[in-house]
Write an enzyme that holds these catalytic residues in place. Structure first.
Site, PDB file in Angstrom:
ATOM      1  CE  LYS A  47       1.922  -5.417   7.507  1.00 45.72           C
ATOM      2  NZ  LYS A  47       1.132  -5.853   6.350  1.00 45.72           N
ATOM      3  CD  GLN A  91       0.553  -9.099   4.523  1.00 48.48           C
ATOM      4  OE1 GLN A  91       0.447  -8.530   5.603  1.00 48.48           O
ATOM      5  NE2 GLN A  91       1.168  -8.552   3.507  1.00 48.48           N
ATOM      6  CG  ASP A 114      -4.209  -2.889   5.513  1.00 50.41           C
ATOM      7  OD1 ASP A 114      -3.259  -2.112   5.725  1.00 50.41           O
ATOM      8  OD2 ASP A 114      -4.089  -4.081   5.194  1.00 50.41           O
TER       9      ASP A 114
END
Ligand code: NAP
Length: 275
Positions: A47, A91, A114
């Site tokens: 990322k 994450q 997200d």
């Protein structure tokens, strides 16, 4: 036909780089990783690399695995307040002692690139999405790039997680498909899957989808990431299923790169909203 997520994502990243350049903005993404799980570390590195490529600044917050929910909440609160940060990526998974729901709920919805915050999931369910989760959104973008029609299609999804199955169903519903979601309690999974014009597997089991489960001519999207004999494979028995499907995503090089490209797009979108 192989649905080449790597090539499509490269194309989208190039376009995004141009857009970011023209915008005069310098979007910034913060990643938060807890512990040192090698797979999570690899995803975060990928990322950061994608950020660098398109002109998004990135910072990485690393928290040791023996932390507490309160400590992570403090880090999130700091990032929420920081006006230089446009997107926050937490994450997952978090270590077992952490209250993952509390942490997800703490991310400011405007920075929730997200799309896992209940407000964003609710907006998506109501047909008015702000940030949609990157994997299912990336799949929609991949299908659109190949001009695979979704409206009216029968879509069958194996898996009902918050990051893939459920938001996938919402995005497909919003795009006028007819949806079936399957899970571990589904009575006759092969029969359900054989109804699919578009079959999406997000189960997490190597070679779980076999040709007998696929209607001839169906489009097969493989979200799974599994290790098999030291190799990275999806949920779909690719070599066998490609003989039955009209189109199929490979693993690696299918859904994965689309997920990362969508994260970059969501981060730029967050920056434009905050500017
Ligand atoms: P998850 O949270 O573990 O969910 C797995 C789902 O599969 C659950 O809904 C589970 O049902 C269902 N399932 C398990 N065994 C089944 C069976 N025998 N029959 C039918 N359904 C079954 O996993 P996830 O986060 O959605 O991820 C799924 C896979 O996709 C993993 O391999 C993950 O690494 C991968 N992934 C890839 C990307 C990418 O960018 N390519 C992104 C995210 C995830 P229950 O709900 O009944 O337990």
């Amino acid at each position: 036909m192989i649905l080449d997520g790597k090539t499509v994502s490269e194309k989208r990243l190039e376009l995004l780089k141009e857009e970011i350049g023209e915008s005069g903005l310098y979007p910034r993404l913060a990643t938060v990783i807890v512990g040192n799980d090698p797979a999570s570390q690899m995803y975060v590195r990928m990322k950061h690399r994608a950020c660098e490529r398109v002109g998004i600044g990135s910072i990485g917050i690393e928290i040791p695995s023996d932390t507490t929910t309160e400590k992570i909440l403090e880090s999130i609160a700091k990032l929420n307040r920081d006006t230089d940060i446009n997107g926050i990526l937490l994450q997952l998974p978090l270590p077992g002692q952490i209250d993952t729901d509390r942490v997800i709920n703490a991310v400011k919805t405007e920075k929730d690139v997200d799309g896992f915050h209940p407000t964003n999931l609710g907006l998506l369910m109501s047909g008015k999405p702000l940030f949609s989760p990157c994997t299912p959104k990336g799949i929609m973008n991949l299908l659109a790039d190949y001009r695979i029609p979704v409206a009216g299609a029968r879509v069958v999804i194996a898996g009902r997680s918050i990051d893939v199955g459920r938001p996938m169903a919402a995005l497909m519903t919003n795009a006028d498909a007819t949806i079936t979601i399957c899970h571990s309690r589904t009575r006759d999974l092969p029969a359900e899957l054989r109804n699919a014009d578009i079959l999406i597997s997000a189960v997490g089991k190597a070679h779980f989808i076999t040709p007998e489960m696929v209607k001839p001519g169906a489009v097969v999207i493989d979200v799974g990431i599994n290790q098999l004999n030291g190799k990275l494979v999806g949920d779909v028995d690719f070599d066998a299923v490609k003989e039955v499907a009209s189109a199929i995503t490979p693993v690696p090089g299918g859904v994965g790169p689309m997920t990362i490209a969508t994260l970059m797009e969501n981060t730029f979108f967050a920056a434009t909203r905050m500017s």
